[in-house]
Design a protein around this motif. Structure first.
Motif, PDB file in Angstrom:
ATOM      1  N   VAL A 195       0.839  -1.201   0.000  1.00 56.02           N
ATOM      2  CA  VAL A 195       0.000   0.000   0.000  1.00 56.02           C
ATOM      3  C   VAL A 195       0.871   1.248   0.000  1.00 56.02           C
ATOM      4  CG1 VAL A 195      -1.645   1.346   1.369  1.00 56.02           C
ATOM      5  CG2 VAL A 195      -1.993  -1.106   1.061  1.00 56.02           C
ATOM      6  N   ILE A 196       1.906   1.273   0.809  1.00 55.85           N
ATOM      7  CA  ILE A 196       2.817   2.419   0.845  1.00 55.85           C
ATOM      8  C   ILE A 196       3.499   2.603  -0.507  1.00 55.85           C
ATOM      9  CG2 ILE A 196       4.990   3.256   1.838  1.00 55.85           C
ATOM     10  CD1 ILE A 196       4.002   2.154   4.535  1.00 55.85           C
ATOM     11  N   SER A 197       3.894   1.512  -1.139  1.00 54.88           N
ATOM     12  CA  SER A 197       4.528   1.593  -2.456  1.00 54.88           C
ATOM     13  C   SER A 197       3.571   2.186  -3.490  1.00 54.88           C
ATOM     14  CB  SER A 197       4.987   0.214  -2.922  1.00 54.88           C
ATOM     15  OG  SER A 197       5.943  -0.316  -2.042  1.00 54.88           O
ATOM     16  N   ILE A 198       2.326   1.755  -3.459  1.00 54.51           N
ATOM     17  CA  ILE A 198       1.329   2.275  -4.396  1.00 54.51           C
ATOM     18  C   ILE A 198       1.103   3.769  -4.158  1.00 54.51           C
ATOM     19  CG2 ILE A 198      -1.128   2.189  -5.009  1.00 54.51           C
ATOM     20  CD1 ILE A 198      -0.930  -0.872  -4.593  1.00 54.51           C
ATOM     21  N   VAL A 199       1.037   4.180  -2.903  1.00 58.41           N
ATOM     22  CA  VAL A 199       0.841   5.593  -2.577  1.00 58.41           C
ATOM     23  C   VAL A 199       2.036   6.418  -3.039  1.00 58.41           C
ATOM     24  CG1 VAL A 199       0.671   7.238  -0.661  1.00 58.41           C
ATOM     25  CG2 VAL A 199      -0.754   5.194  -0.678  1.00 58.41           C
ATOM     26  N   VAL A 200       3.244   5.924  -2.838  1.00 62.61           N
ATOM     27  CA  VAL A 200       4.445   6.638  -3.265  1.00 62.61           C
ATOM     28  C   VAL A 200       4.468   6.782  -4.789  1.00 62.61           C
ATOM     29  CG1 VAL A 200       6.955   6.458  -3.435  1.00 62.61           C
ATOM     30  CG2 VAL A 200       5.834   6.108  -1.248  1.00 62.61           C
ATOM     31  N   ILE A 201       4.106   5.735  -5.503  1.00 60.65           N
ATOM     32  CA  ILE A 201       4.068   5.797  -6.970  1.00 60.65           C
ATOM     33  C   ILE A 201       2.999   6.792  -7.428  1.00 60.65           C
ATOM     34  CG2 ILE A 201       3.479   4.470  -9.042  1.00 60.65           C
ATOM     35  CD1 ILE A 201       4.851   2.065  -7.650  1.00 60.65           C
ATOM     36  N   TYR A 202       1.832   6.759  -6.810  1.00 63.02           N
ATOM     37  CA  TYR A 202       0.737   7.667  -7.162  1.00 63.02           C
ATOM     38  C   TYR A 202       1.146   9.128  -6.945  1.00 63.02           C
ATOM     39  CZ  TYR A 202      -4.008   9.554  -7.320  1.00 63.02           C
ATOM     40  OH  TYR A 202      -5.133  10.266  -7.645  1.00 63.02           O
ATOM     41  N   VAL A 203       1.740   9.407  -5.801  1.00 57.88           N
ATOM     42  CA  VAL A 203       2.173  10.771  -5.492  1.00 57.88           C
ATOM     43  C   VAL A 203       3.304  11.197  -6.422  1.00 57.88           C
ATOM     44  CG1 VAL A 203       3.269  12.201  -3.717  1.00 57.88           C
ATOM     45  CG2 VAL A 203       1.343  10.741  -3.119  1.00 57.88           C
ATOM     46  N   SER A 204       4.192  10.273  -6.769  1.00 54.15           N
ATOM     47  CA  SER A 204       5.284  10.598  -7.690  1.00 54.15           C
ATOM     48  C   SER A 204       4.734  11.000  -9.066  1.00 54.15           C
ATOM     49  CB  SER A 204       6.232   9.416  -7.849  1.00 54.15           C
ATOM     50  OG  SER A 204       6.835   9.096  -6.631  1.00 54.15           O
ATOM     51  N   PHE A 205       3.782  10.242  -9.568  1.00 54.38           N
ATOM     52  CA  PHE A 205       3.141  10.610 -10.834  1.00 54.38           C
ATOM     53  C   PHE A 205       2.440  11.962 -10.708  1.00 54.38           C
ATOM     54  CE2 PHE A 205       3.244   6.056 -12.175  1.00 54.38           C
ATOM     55  CZ  PHE A 205       3.869   6.262 -13.382  1.00 54.38           C
ATOM     56  N   GLY A 206       1.798  12.198  -9.577  1.00 51.81           N
ATOM     57  CA  GLY A 206       1.124  13.472  -9.348  1.00 51.81           C
ATOM     58  C   GLY A 206       2.092  14.643  -9.325  1.00 51.81           C
ATOM     59  N   MET A 261      -1.526  20.538  -4.191  1.00 51.98           N
ATOM     60  CA  MET A 261      -2.345  19.518  -3.524  1.00 51.98           C
ATOM     61  C   MET A 261      -3.400  18.956  -4.485  1.00 51.98           C
ATOM     62  SD  MET A 261      -4.808  19.847  -0.215  1.00 51.98           S
ATOM     63  CE  MET A 261      -6.071  20.671  -1.158  1.00 51.98           C
ATOM     64  N   PHE A 262      -4.085  19.841  -5.218  1.00 57.33           N
ATOM     65  CA  PHE A 262      -5.101  19.372  -6.155  1.00 57.33           C
ATOM     66  C   PHE A 262      -4.485  18.549  -7.287  1.00 57.33           C
ATOM     67  CE2 PHE A 262      -7.973  22.935  -4.716  1.00 57.33           C
ATOM     68  CZ  PHE A 262      -8.912  22.093  -4.153  1.00 57.33           C
ATOM     69  N   ASP A 263      -3.373  19.020  -7.848  1.00 60.59           N
ATOM     70  CA  ASP A 263      -2.744  18.307  -8.959  1.00 60.59           C
ATOM     71  C   ASP A 263      -2.234  16.935  -8.536  1.00 60.59           C
ATOM     72  OD1 ASP A 263      -3.297  20.409 -10.589  1.00 60.59           O
ATOM     73  OD2 ASP A 263      -1.236  21.182 -10.644  1.00 60.59           O
ATOM     74  N   VAL A 264      -1.632  16.843  -7.370  1.00 58.26           N
ATOM     75  CA  VAL A 264      -1.106  15.557  -6.909  1.00 58.26           C
ATOM     76  C   VAL A 264      -2.246  14.597  -6.600  1.00 58.26           C
ATOM     77  CG1 VAL A 264       0.134  14.454  -5.003  1.00 58.26           C
ATOM     78  CG2 VAL A 264       1.092  16.467  -6.098  1.00 58.26           C
ATOM     79  N   THR A 265      -3.337  15.112  -6.096  1.00 58.72           N
ATOM     80  CA  THR A 265      -4.462  14.252  -5.725  1.00 58.72           C
ATOM     81  C   THR A 265      -5.290  13.811  -6.925  1.00 58.72           C
ATOM     82  OG1 THR A 265      -4.596  15.400  -3.612  1.00 58.72           O
ATOM     83  CG2 THR A 265      -6.488  14.074  -4.252  1.00 58.72           C
ATOM     84  N   TYR A 266      -5.603  14.746  -7.819  1.00 58.35           N
ATOM     85  CA  TYR A 266      -6.560  14.470  -8.891  1.00 58.35           C
ATOM     86  C   TYR A 266      -5.930  14.370 -10.279  1.00 58.35           C
ATOM     87  CZ  TYR A 266      -9.873  15.754  -5.261  1.00 58.35           C
ATOM     88  OH  TYR A 266     -10.581  15.814  -4.106  1.00 58.35           O
TER      89      TYR A 266
END
Length: 84
Positions: A9-20, A57-62
């Motif tokens: 889960v942490i890995s997925i969150v880190v990848i998601y935030v990195s793309f954001g 914050m908006f760009d990283v999230t959405y």
């Protein structure tokens, strides 16, 4: 088992935030380039709607929503007024 699931889960969150973060930086650069071109032409340039931390914050999230909408409407994930 729980520790392994937590790491996944942490890995997925880190990848998601990195793309954001990548999306935010790239889109901001594209928008700055477009604003420069519009100013050189003497056209109106819209001021930023949100302050930088809030926009980040908006760009990283959405970013998936923004990217999908930009691709649908303009054919590029980093749409600006210059791509219309």
């Amino acid at each position: 088992m729980t520790r392994k699931l937590g790491m996944i889960v942490i890995s997925i969150v880190v990848i998601y935030v990195s793309f954001g973060l990548y999306f935010h930086v790239r889109w901001t650069d594209e928008l700055a380039d477009c604003d420069r071109v519009l100013r050189e032409r003497g056209e109106f340039v819209e001021p930023p709607v949100f302050p930088t931390p809030l926009a980040l914050m908006f760009d990283v999230t959405y970013w998936p929503v923004y990217s999908a909408a930009n691709i649908y409407h303009d054919g590029t994930p980093f749409a600006t007024p210059c791509t219309h």
